[in-house]
Design an enzyme around this catalytic site. Structure first.
Site, PDB file in Angstrom:
ATOM      1  CG  HIS A 166      -1.826  -1.308   0.920  1.00  0.00           C
ATOM      2  ND1 HIS A 166      -2.738  -0.793   0.299  1.00  0.00           N
ATOM      3  CD2 HIS A 166      -2.579  -1.931   2.020  1.00  0.00           C
ATOM      4  CE1 HIS A 166      -4.068  -1.974   0.310  1.00  0.00           C
ATOM      5  NE2 HIS A 166      -3.154  -2.980   1.429  1.00  0.00           N
ATOM      6  CG  ASP A 207      -3.190  -8.468   0.142  1.00  0.00           C
ATOM      7  OD1 ASP A 207      -3.799  -8.088   0.831  1.00  0.00           O
ATOM      8  OD2 ASP A 207      -2.230  -9.242   1.788  1.00  0.00           O
ATOM      9  CG  HIS A 209      -6.495  -5.339   1.884  1.00  0.00           C
ATOM     10  ND1 HIS A 209      -6.505  -5.927   2.773  1.00  0.00           N
ATOM     11  CD2 HIS A 209      -7.860  -4.816   2.531  1.00  0.00           C
ATOM     12  CE1 HIS A 209      -7.378  -6.615   3.575  1.00  0.00           C
ATOM     13  NE2 HIS A 209      -8.768  -5.287   3.415  1.00  0.00           N
ATOM     14  CG  ASP A 307      -5.165 -10.341   3.310  1.00  0.00           C
ATOM     15  OD1 ASP A 307      -5.327 -10.242   1.864  1.00  0.00           O
ATOM     16  OD2 ASP A 307      -4.992  -8.870   3.645  1.00  0.00           O
TER      17      ASP A 307
END
Length: 515
Positions: A166, A207, A209, A307
């Protein structure tokens, strides 16, 4: 599953493992460092036990393999970090780290320097982040050593934290400070571009995200490919899936180099029982790999976030351990296919003609057992070993427990009714207060919330006034802990940024903001 049970199972498996399988395993290493479990923010899902659990699982899985498997990572270097990040971002990060560290040394109290409501620096963050970066660059160095060198490896996994995907070139966010995968991509190009022909690098990210930081840094860099599957409408709300205008129908060439695919999340409850994400992953991941093959990278980095697992608390997808093994295997098979087409070999005299290599680095994943078992399968796939997950990959979707979900729904409704009743009682109490009593209560609440800060804040009167002013603006209840990241409106994000200093200061009774 308890650690004792895991150890007993692994011991039994170790006795049964054939010598032929062990001898067939490529040279590999897991890079880590004890500093990575020192960075800690109270009540935060990105916790130290993530790497501790994973390292225990990996050591148990590979305890009977010979060689220098588990290596401590060196400290990353600034000149490598700025291959991706801006100097201004690195300077700001180091400034926050220095501030937090100095305060801890002076007072023995933990101070948090916030970037946003869920990303903050404390005294141990700098060392952890630099070691995570160092793990990536050291693994790449080991990958490209001469095959006869005793330290040479064929693949690697970086079991480090904090995560990185991120973090944009000039901004830390979403638990991330330094973008390890992106730094690794630019480091490989800069260090081994001429000697080993590493000119094009792909980062593949499963992931839950979207890796907005990696995409932002690669968007205008034609030498880098980024592919991601991620849950639609989850944090950070970026990574638009351009379907159906993909592949040959893509409207822009960049859409074939920056490739995003949505997975539709569902929590399995009555309101949203959708569990299609697992089937979607099996369909859409190969689409990303196909575009990667078209790009023809010389080196691949996995942004290995776990995740999207069905057990993860921050995602609503339904992947299982073996899905991460499958996804890794699909990529490696594509690399092997490209090597054969180009006549690449393991021991080619021309180092640019040697087989492509890949490395994995930890991103997200917040269920400790799930990330541990998923990481084991991911590493087994990197080693081209078969999946040992108990759940078969072709298993039918899990059935929904209607009775259980109905019971949970009723319990939630009762809790909601109770909260509403309490709110009504508070409103009634407010109505009975005179204006003078209301004013007195507000002053008392402000005094309680600022008292501990005023005692500890060091600096000028202006700095103190700024703290009090920010607290005055936030008389409505503020978070008492760092909340998990998730997709939110721009307006809410702006408000959280404004109050970040206040909310992070309240993480514990002893934590105070530095001026």
């Amino acid at each position: 599953m308890s650690e004792i049970v895991i150890k007993e199972q692994k011991a039994a498996e170790g006795k049964e493992r054939s010598s032929s399988e062990e001898s067939a395993v490529p040279n590999f290493s897991v890079f880590w460092h004890p500093a990575c479990d020192k960075h800690e923010v109270p009540h935060h899902p990105e916790q130290p036990d993530r790497v501790n659990y994973m390292m225990d699982a990996l050591k148990l899985e590979f305890h009977d393999f010979e060689g220098d498997i588990f290596r401590e990572a060196p400290r990353g270097k600034d000149e490598h970090i700025v291959l991706f990040h801006t100097q201004a971002h690195l300077d700001d990060f180091n400034k926050k780290c220095t501030r937090a560290s100095a305060y801890y040394k002076k007072t023995k109290k933990v101070n948090y320097q916030p970037y946003d409501s869920d990303t903050a620096v404390m005294w141990a963050t700098g060392e952890a982040a630099y070691r995570a970066c160092g793990a990536m660059t050291a693994s790449i160095d080991a990958l490209f050593l001469d095959p006869t060198d005793p330290g040479a490896i064929d693949t690697a996994y970086c079991c480090t934290r904090p995560p990185g995907h991120h973090a944009e070139r000039g901004k830390a966010q979403g638990f991330c400070f330094l973008n390890n995968a992106a730094i690794g991509a630019k480091y490989a190009q800069a260090t081994y571009g001429e000697s080993h022909g590493i000119r094009r690098v792909a980062v593949l990210d499963f992931d839950v995200h979207h890796g907005n930081g990696t995409e932002e840094g690669f968007m205008h860099d034609e030498s880098c490919f980024y592919g991601s599957t991620h849950e639609k409408d989850n944090y950070p709300g970026t990574g638009k899936d351009k379907s159906p205008f993909v592949g040959e129908m893509a409207k822009s060439e960049v859409d074939r180099r920056i490739v995003n695919r949505y997975l539709n999340g569902g929590d399995g409850c009555l309101k949203n029982p959708n569990k299609s994400s697992r089937a979607e992953f099996r369909q859409k991941w190969p689409e990303i790999v196909s575009e990667m093959q078209r790009f023809r990278p010389d080196f691949v980095i996995f942004s290995s976030g776990f995740d999207a697992h069905s057990s993860d608390p921050l995602g609503n997808c339904w992947l299982e351990d073996e899905d991460f093994h499958w996804a890794t295997t699909v990529v490696l098979e594509a690399l092997t296919e490209m090597d054969k087409e180009e006549g690449r070999t393991v021991d080619a005299t021309d180092r640019a003609k040697r087989c492509r290599k890949a490395v994995g680095v930890l991103e997200g994943g917040y269920d400790l057992e799930a990330i541990s078992s998923s990481a084991v399968q991911h590493v087994r796939a990197l080693l081209k070993l078969p999946c040992t997950s108990e759940t078969p990959a072709e298993a039918a979707p899990l059935q929904i427990d209607i009775a259980g979900l109905t019971r949970r729904k009723e319990e939630k409704e009762k809790e909601k009714e109770k909260e509403e009743e309490e709110e009504e009682e508070e409103e009634t109490d407010d109505e009975n207060l005179t204006s003078f009593e209301k004013s007195e209560r507000l002053e008392r609440e402000l005094a309680e919330r600022t008292g501990s800060l005023i005692e500890n804040v060091e600096g000028t009167d202006d700095a103190l006034a700024a703290v009090i002013e920010s607290l005055s603006l936030s008389m409505s209840p503020t978070p008492t802990q760092v909340v998990p990241h998730r997709a939110e409106s721009t307006e809410k994000n702006e408000k959280e940024d404004l109050l970040a200093a206040t909310s992070t200061a309240e993480l514990s009774d002893e934590n105070v903001l530095c001026p």
